[in-house]
Design a protein around this motif. Structure first.
Motif, PDB file in Angstrom:
ATOM      1  N   HIS A 168      44.734  96.532  24.712  1.00 47.65           N
ATOM      2  CA  HIS A 168      43.955  97.719  24.404  1.00 47.65           C
ATOM      3  C   HIS A 168      42.935  98.183  25.489  1.00 47.65           C
ATOM      4  N   HIS A 217      42.663 101.972  27.162  1.00 41.41           N
ATOM      5  CA  HIS A 217      41.176 102.630  27.569  1.00 41.41           C
ATOM      6  C   HIS A 217      41.536 103.255  29.020  1.00 41.41           C
ATOM      7  N   SER A 233      33.267  99.041  26.427  1.00 38.06           N
ATOM      8  CA  SER A 233      33.382  99.416  24.776  1.00 38.06           C
ATOM      9  C   SER A 233      32.647  98.513  23.927  1.00 38.06           C
ATOM     10  N   GLY A 234      33.116  98.460  22.603  1.00 32.64           N
ATOM     11  CA  GLY A 234      32.195  97.723  21.643  1.00 32.64           C
ATOM     12  C   GLY A 234      32.498  96.386  21.909  1.00 32.64           C
ATOM     13  N   GLY A 246      28.566  98.369  24.290  1.00 34.52           N
ATOM     14  CA  GLY A 246      28.703  99.058  23.299  1.00 34.52           C
ATOM     15  C   GLY A 246      28.009  98.107  21.940  1.00 34.52           C
ATOM     16  N   GLU A 247      27.947  96.806  21.991  1.00 34.87           N
ATOM     17  CA  GLU A 247      27.511  95.793  20.980  1.00 34.87           C
ATOM     18  C   GLU A 247      26.242  96.159  21.270  1.00 34.87           C
ATOM     19  N   GLY A 298      26.194 102.661  16.059  1.00 33.88           N
ATOM     20  CA  GLY A 298      24.859 102.976  16.910  1.00 33.88           C
ATOM     21  C   GLY A 298      24.933 103.839  18.329  1.00 33.88           C
ATOM     22  N   GLY A 299      26.142 103.753  18.878  1.00 30.43           N
ATOM     23  CA  GLY A 299      25.989 104.407  20.343  1.00 30.43           C
ATOM     24  C   GLY A 299      25.875 105.721  19.969  1.00 30.43           C
ATOM     25  N   PRO A 300      26.726 106.549  19.474  1.00 30.99           N
ATOM     26  CA  PRO A 300      26.496 107.985  19.091  1.00 30.99           C
ATOM     27  C   PRO A 300      25.186 108.374  18.622  1.00 30.99           C
ATOM     28  N   ASP A 348      22.803 107.967  21.343  1.00 29.05           N
ATOM     29  CA  ASP A 348      22.895 109.159  22.494  1.00 29.05           C
ATOM     30  C   ASP A 348      22.141 110.127  21.923  1.00 29.05           C
ATOM     31  N   GLY A 403      36.303 103.757  27.663  1.00 25.62           N
ATOM     32  CA  GLY A 403      35.905 102.985  26.523  1.00 25.62           C
ATOM     33  C   GLY A 403      34.908 104.012  25.776  1.00 25.62           C
ATOM     34  N   VAL A 419      31.548 103.667  25.317  1.00 26.08           N
ATOM     35  CA  VAL A 419      30.321 103.892  25.823  1.00 26.08           C
ATOM     36  C   VAL A 419      30.559 104.985  26.956  1.00 26.08           C
ATOM     37  N   ASN A 458      29.162 108.647  26.423  1.00 32.91           N
ATOM     38  CA  ASN A 458      27.711 108.586  26.216  1.00 32.91           C
ATOM     39  C   ASN A 458      27.183 109.762  27.463  1.00 32.91           C
ATOM     40  N   CYS A 476      37.833 108.534  24.962  1.00 33.11           N
ATOM     41  CA  CYS A 476      36.972 107.570  25.251  1.00 33.11           C
ATOM     42  C   CYS A 476      37.131 106.539  24.332  1.00 33.11           C
ATOM     43  N   THR A 477      36.686 107.041  22.882  1.00 28.09           N
ATOM     44  CA  THR A 477      36.854 106.163  21.869  1.00 28.09           C
ATOM     45  C   THR A 477      38.248 105.708  21.402  1.00 28.09           C
ATOM     46  N   ASP A 478      38.361 104.772  20.436  1.00 27.11           N
ATOM     47  CA  ASP A 478      39.766 104.311  20.239  1.00 27.11           C
ATOM     48  C   ASP A 478      40.455 105.345  19.545  1.00 27.11           C
TER      49      ASP A 478
HETATM   50  O1  KG4 Z   1      36.284 101.651  22.759  1.00 26.20           O
HETATM   51  P1  KG4 Z   1      35.633 101.909  21.292  1.00 26.20           P
HETATM   52  O2  KG4 Z   1      36.012 102.887  20.706  1.00 26.20           O
HETATM   53  O3  KG4 Z   1      36.149 100.750  20.650  1.00 26.20           O
HETATM   54  C1  KG4 Z   1      36.072  99.270  21.277  1.00 26.20           C
HETATM   55  O4  KG4 Z   1      37.415  98.989  21.723  1.00 26.20           O
HETATM   56  O5  KG4 Z   1      35.167  98.578  20.941  1.00 26.20           O
HETATM   57  O6  KG4 Z   1      34.173 101.663  21.487  1.00 26.20           O
HETATM   58  C2  KG4 Z   1      33.351 101.424  20.678  1.00 26.20           C
HETATM   59  C3  KG4 Z   1      31.883 101.335  21.018  1.00 26.20           C
HETATM   60  C4  KG4 Z   1      31.008 101.009  19.865  1.00 26.20           C
HETATM   61  O7  KG4 Z   1      30.162 100.079  20.203  1.00 26.20           O
HETATM   62  C5  KG4 Z   1      29.836 102.445  20.015  1.00 26.20           C
HETATM   63  O8  KG4 Z   1      28.663 102.207  19.388  1.00 26.20           O
HETATM   64  C6  KG4 Z   1      30.288 102.834  21.248  1.00 26.20           C
HETATM   65  O9  KG4 Z   1      31.454 102.437  21.847  1.00 26.20           O
HETATM   66  N1  KG4 Z   1      30.043 104.311  21.506  1.00 26.20           N
HETATM   67  C7  KG4 Z   1      28.984 104.765  22.197  1.00 26.20           C
HETATM   68  C8  KG4 Z   1      29.147 106.210  22.081  1.00 26.20           C
HETATM   69  N2  KG4 Z   1      30.088 106.555  21.138  1.00 26.20           N
HETATM   70  C9  KG4 Z   1      30.625 105.382  20.843  1.00 26.20           C
HETATM   71  N3  KG4 Z   1      28.039 104.342  22.874  1.00 26.20           N
HETATM   72  C10 KG4 Z   1      27.033 105.112  23.378  1.00 26.20           C
HETATM   73  N4  KG4 Z   1      26.896 106.483  23.475  1.00 26.20           N
HETATM   74  C11 KG4 Z   1      28.019 107.041  22.622  1.00 26.20           C
HETATM   75  N5  KG4 Z   1      28.103 108.441  22.668  1.00 26.20           N
END
Ligand code: KG4
Ligand code: ZN
Length: 339
Positions: A114, A118, A139-140, A166-167, A182-184, A187, A272, A274, A277, A303-305
């Motif tokens: 995974h 990314h 990432s998370g 991300g956590e 939380g991340g978005p 942001d 990933g 984050v 952001n 960036c996200t999954d």
């Molecule tokens: O890469 P991802 O989609 O899944 C994993 O592989 O974990 O990352 C998800 C993480 C979550 O913790 C989420 O809150 C964070 O990425 N995230 C962000 C933003 N968008 C997603 N963190 C900060 N700012 C953002 N805009």
């Protein structure tokens, strides 16, 4: 141009995704079915619900990926699938589906890491990008500073000692009442906040300049909130969010810039969730411009999954002759670089 069409499947967490990618870089379709609404009810991802939702979603998502690409399974040259790391039950849905298609159509099966996916998202949006370069994966579940030596060849310089970036975003967002994901939300609300309003710690790891730590930062934010509550003071959510985000950005930028300076690499990428952001992207754009480093990042949706990134990673494995057999299994704690 070889014109290798890969159908990619991603189901490691709470997104059921399928994509068709040609030669690792051209995305014909990218379908993502998010489960955010259902997990929001519980304040975070519930693994058992995630697996069940993947089972419901996977066939329609694959059908849509094929029809968006104007293709059928007969046009597909190989199947790429995430087999780790992630939630075991969630991963298994994608792995079983990929094996079934590979067997039925007699086409190669390629298990993908995974995090490698990314990193490879960068190849889709930056056609000129080639290894070697340094990549920060945030990432998370992961915070890794990686040297991408070649396609599929990685050296980990540093990683988090506790929470992933991300956590930390997700936990702090919950504490200040913003909820999941939380991340978005941090942001967005940070735009109205003052990043200098609170001074939160930037942890340093004495025995490794490239390792990260975010649990102290998270505790400092929680202490600030509890202290204010005990004194009956109002907390300014936007200021807390912006100050926390600034502390994360500073930690990421410091480690990455030190790594670039010490290794001499002139190319740097982020990847990933984050990496989507706004403050992270802005800080790295500015820092890299100052230091004459070429900076790369995927578009926010990559960036996200998603599965397009898995298709990109699978292509480079395919090119090397890597094939998985029908013993391919979900590996929840798969390490980067392991097969
Ligand atoms: O890469 P991802 O989609 O899944 C994993 O592989 O974990 O990352 C998800 C993480 C979550 O913790 C989420 O809150 C964070 O990425 N995230 C962000 C933003 N968008 C997603 N963190 C900060 N700012 C953002 N805009
Ligand atoms: Zn991910």
């Amino acid at each position: 141009m070889q014109n290798i069409k890969i159908l990619a499947i991603e189901s490691s967490c709470d997104e059921t995704a399928a994509a068709v990618v040609v030669d690792g870089r051209e995305v014909l379709s990218n379908v993502i079915s998010s489960q955010i609404d259902i997990h929001t009810l519980y304040g975070g991802v519930v693994p058992e619900i995630a697996s069940r939702k993947h089972i419901e979603n996977i066939n329609p998502v694959i059908e849509k990926a094929l029809s968006d690409a104007n293709l059928t399974l007969d046009d597909i040259d190989a199947i790429g699938v995430t087999y780790g790391p992630g939630l075991v039950g969630a991963l298994l849905v994608g792995v079983a589906e990929a094996k079934a298609i590979s067997f039925a159509k007699d086409i190669p099966l390629i298990g993908v890491h995974h995090i490698e996916g990314h990193i490879c998202a960068n190849y889709i949006d930056n056609k000129e990008l080639e290894p070697p370069f340094i990549c920060l994966v945030v990432s998370g579940g992961h915070t890794h500073l990686v040297v991408v030596k070649d396609y599929g060849e990685y050296e980990i310089l540093g990683k988090t000692r506790d929470d992933a970036a991300g956590e930390a975003f997700d936990k702090v967002a919950r504490a200040i009442g913003l909820g999941y994901p939380g991340g978005p939300k941090i942001d967005k609300v940070s735009v109205e906040g003052n990043p200098e309003a609170y001074t939160f710690p930037r942890a340093k790891i004495t025995d490794s300049v490239y390792d990260f730590s975010f649990s102290g930062l998270k505790s400092a934010v929680l202490n600030q909130i509890n202290g204010a509550q005990m004194k009956g003071e109002e907390i300014n959510v936007a200021d807390i969010a912006a100050s926390f985000q600034k502390a994360v950005v500073d930690s990421l930028v410091t480690r990455a810039m030190t790594a670039l300076e010490e290794t001499g690499f002139k190319k740097f990428a982020i990847a990933g969730g984050v990496a989507s952001n706004t403050a992270v992207r802005k800080a790295f754009t500015e820092e890299c411009a100052k230091k004459n480093i070429e900076f790369y990042c995927p578009s926010k949706i990559l960036c996200t999954d998603n599965a397009a990134m898995i298709g990109a990673a699978a292509y480079y494995e395919y090119e090397k002759g890597v094939r998985s057999d029908y013993h391919l299994n979900a590996i929840p704690n798969l390490k980067l670089g392991e097969r």
